[in-house]
Write a protein that holds these residues in place. Structure first.
Motif, PDB file in Angstrom:
ATOM      1  N   PRO A 112       0.825  -1.203   0.000  1.00  0.00           N
ATOM      2  CA  PRO A 112       0.000   0.000   0.000  1.00  0.00           C
ATOM      3  C   PRO A 112       0.858   1.251   0.000  1.00  0.00           C
ATOM      4  O   PRO A 112       1.849   1.339   0.733  1.00  0.00           O
ATOM      5  CB  PRO A 112      -0.815  -0.126   1.296  1.00  0.00           C
ATOM      6  CG  PRO A 112      -0.894  -1.600   1.544  1.00  0.00           C
ATOM      7  CD  PRO A 112       0.437  -2.141   1.079  1.00  0.00           C
ATOM      8  N   LEU A 139       1.130   5.507   0.226  1.00  0.00           N
ATOM      9  CA  LEU A 139       0.531   6.782   0.614  1.00  0.00           C
ATOM     10  C   LEU A 139       1.275   7.894  -0.102  1.00  0.00           C
ATOM     11  O   LEU A 139       2.458   8.135   0.154  1.00  0.00           O
ATOM     12  CB  LEU A 139       0.623   6.983   2.127  1.00  0.00           C
ATOM     13  CG  LEU A 139       0.026   8.285   2.667  1.00  0.00           C
ATOM     14  CD1 LEU A 139      -1.482   8.335   2.422  1.00  0.00           C
ATOM     15  CD2 LEU A 139       0.326   8.436   4.157  1.00  0.00           C
ATOM     16  N   VAL A 198     -10.151  10.351   7.101  1.00  0.00           N
ATOM     17  CA  VAL A 198      -9.891   9.391   6.024  1.00  0.00           C
ATOM     18  C   VAL A 198     -11.196   9.121   5.283  1.00  0.00           C
ATOM     19  O   VAL A 198     -12.242   8.886   5.898  1.00  0.00           O
ATOM     20  CB  VAL A 198      -9.310   8.073   6.577  1.00  0.00           C
ATOM     21  CG1 VAL A 198      -9.126   7.043   5.460  1.00  0.00           C
ATOM     22  CG2 VAL A 198      -7.983   8.330   7.282  1.00  0.00           C
ATOM     23  N   VAL A 224     -12.752   6.641   2.213  1.00  0.00           N
ATOM     24  CA  VAL A 224     -12.511   5.479   1.364  1.00  0.00           C
ATOM     25  C   VAL A 224     -13.522   5.479   0.223  1.00  0.00           C
ATOM     26  O   VAL A 224     -14.719   5.669   0.426  1.00  0.00           O
ATOM     27  CB  VAL A 224     -12.582   4.159   2.164  1.00  0.00           C
ATOM     28  CG1 VAL A 224     -13.906   3.987   2.891  1.00  0.00           C
ATOM     29  CG2 VAL A 224     -12.311   2.957   1.256  1.00  0.00           C
ATOM     30  N   ALA A 259      -8.588   0.416   4.607  1.00  0.00           N
ATOM     31  CA  ALA A 259      -8.950   1.763   5.057  1.00  0.00           C
ATOM     32  C   ALA A 259      -9.300   1.768   6.536  1.00  0.00           C
ATOM     33  O   ALA A 259      -8.880   2.661   7.289  1.00  0.00           O
ATOM     34  CB  ALA A 259     -10.121   2.292   4.231  1.00  0.00           C
ATOM     35  N   VAL A 313      -8.576   6.927   0.293  1.00  0.00           N
ATOM     36  CA  VAL A 313      -8.164   5.546   0.064  1.00  0.00           C
ATOM     37  C   VAL A 313      -8.879   4.995  -1.163  1.00  0.00           C
ATOM     38  O   VAL A 313     -10.108   5.037  -1.248  1.00  0.00           O
ATOM     39  CB  VAL A 313      -8.474   4.653   1.284  1.00  0.00           C
ATOM     40  CG1 VAL A 313      -7.919   3.236   1.083  1.00  0.00           C
ATOM     41  CG2 VAL A 313      -7.906   5.264   2.564  1.00  0.00           C
ATOM     42  N   LEU A 332      -4.025   7.134  -0.465  1.00  0.00           N
ATOM     43  CA  LEU A 332      -3.526   5.810  -0.104  1.00  0.00           C
ATOM     44  C   LEU A 332      -4.060   4.807  -1.108  1.00  0.00           C
ATOM     45  O   LEU A 332      -5.275   4.621  -1.218  1.00  0.00           O
ATOM     46  CB  LEU A 332      -3.973   5.429   1.305  1.00  0.00           C
ATOM     47  CG  LEU A 332      -3.641   4.003   1.784  1.00  0.00           C
ATOM     48  CD1 LEU A 332      -2.136   3.776   1.822  1.00  0.00           C
ATOM     49  CD2 LEU A 332      -4.266   3.723   3.137  1.00  0.00           C
ATOM     50  N   THR A 333      -3.158   4.185  -1.886  1.00  0.00           N
ATOM     51  CA  THR A 333      -3.574   3.199  -2.874  1.00  0.00           C
ATOM     52  C   THR A 333      -3.422   1.794  -2.293  1.00  0.00           C
ATOM     53  O   THR A 333      -2.391   1.463  -1.705  1.00  0.00           O
ATOM     54  CB  THR A 333      -2.765   3.307  -4.174  1.00  0.00           C
ATOM     55  OG1 THR A 333      -1.369   3.131  -3.903  1.00  0.00           O
ATOM     56  CG2 THR A 333      -2.985   4.661  -4.832  1.00  0.00           C
ATOM     57  N   VAL A 334      -4.450   0.983  -2.507  1.00  0.00           N
ATOM     58  CA  VAL A 334      -4.440  -0.404  -2.071  1.00  0.00           C
ATOM     59  C   VAL A 334      -4.235  -1.282  -3.291  1.00  0.00           C
ATOM     60  O   VAL A 334      -5.080  -1.285  -4.202  1.00  0.00           O
ATOM     61  CB  VAL A 334      -5.778  -0.762  -1.374  1.00  0.00           C
ATOM     62  CG1 VAL A 334      -5.758  -2.221  -0.918  1.00  0.00           C
ATOM     63  CG2 VAL A 334      -6.041   0.169  -0.199  1.00  0.00           C
TER      64      VAL A 334
END
Length: 270
Positions: A130, A132, A144, A146, A161, A236, A266-268
């Motif tokens: 992940p 950021l 945050v 999502v 998230a 996210v 934030l990439t998942v």
């Protein structure tokens, strides 16, 4: 295959001497303090070679003199890699078993986003960790947001998230976007939620026990707008790995969001 639960024990901050690079280190230190994690500061040098003590010492001195980590802050280590930053950042984070990668992103206009060679885009497309992405001046991590969609891996994004927000003590909200049909009035779109949205609301309620804000229109545009209106500090999104370099405007929603968002992203990895 589902992602393992996010436990922030080791954060890697990829940096250079730009303002965005400095912000990556500051953000990593702040998150590490809240999560009880350690930090590794990474510098990628665009030449062939092997890390040596001189370069590691220079990196350490630069960080400690310029950014001044708190004496009672997290444990901080240093490493140097050689090669293309867009490749070596993700590779090093994976090799050193980082749980979270923090990297600076530089604001770019639309014309610049169409150019090849953007490091943030390259890292997002390759990283199994992940990521950021932060820009200079982005200090907060209190709120945050999502972005949830109807994909099979949506649950992974929601769980990451939730874990991220919980470990840094942040509040969490959720949003989803329905595409409007050509010529469809906005009021009609709002009155007739799609079955997809009902599934998303059910998934979010079951996973996070949160209400979901529903927006209508082009996904990247509406997600970015929601982040701005809600004054989110971190957005996210799920990010499918791979895809062609450059031509970000025609790429995935996540790749577009990284460059447009008014906050950290934030990439998942999916």
């Amino acid at each position: 295959m589902s992602l393992p639960a996010l436990r922030i024990g080791h954060i890697m901050a990829a940096t250079d001497e730009s303002d965005a690079g400095r912000q990556a280190v500051r953000t990593a230190l702040r998150i590490a303090t809240r999560a009880g994690a350690r930090v590794t500061v990474l510098r990628v040098m665009p030449v062939d070679g092997q890390p040596n003590q001189v370069e590691l010492e220079q990196l350490r001195r630069w960080v400690e003199s310029d950014l001044r980590p708190a004496p009672d802050g997290p444990e901080v280590g240093y490493t140097v890699a050689y090669g293309l930053p867009g490749i070596e950042i993700g590779r090093t984070a994976e090799r050193m078993r980082a749980d979270l990668l923090v990297i600076g992103r530089k604001p770019r206009n639309r014309a610049m986003r169409l150019l090849l060679g953007d490091t943030a885009d390259a890292v997002a497309r390759r990283s199994r960790v992940p990521c950021l992405f932060v820009t200079a001046g982005q200090e907060g991590t209190e709120r945050v947001l999502v972005a949830a969609d109807g994909s099979a891996r949506a649950g992974d994004v929601l769980r990451v998230a939730e874990a991220f927000a919980d470990q840094i003590g942040a509040g969490l909200q959720a949003v989803t976007v329905e595409r409007r049909h050509t010529g469809e009035p906005l009021e009609l779109a709002r009155m007739t939620p799609a079955g997809r949205t009902s599934r998303i609301q059910s998934e979010v309620t079951r996973t996070l026990a949160l209400p979901v804000a529903v927006r209508h229109g082009e996904p990247a545009e509406q997600i970015v707008a929601a982040a701005g209106e809600l004054e989110s500090d971190v957005l996210v999104v799920g990010c499918h790995r791979g895809g062609p370099a450059g031509v970000i405007e025609a790429g995935s929603t996540a790749r577009q969001v990284i460059h447009r968002a008014p906050c950290a992203v934030l990439t998942v990895p999916l």
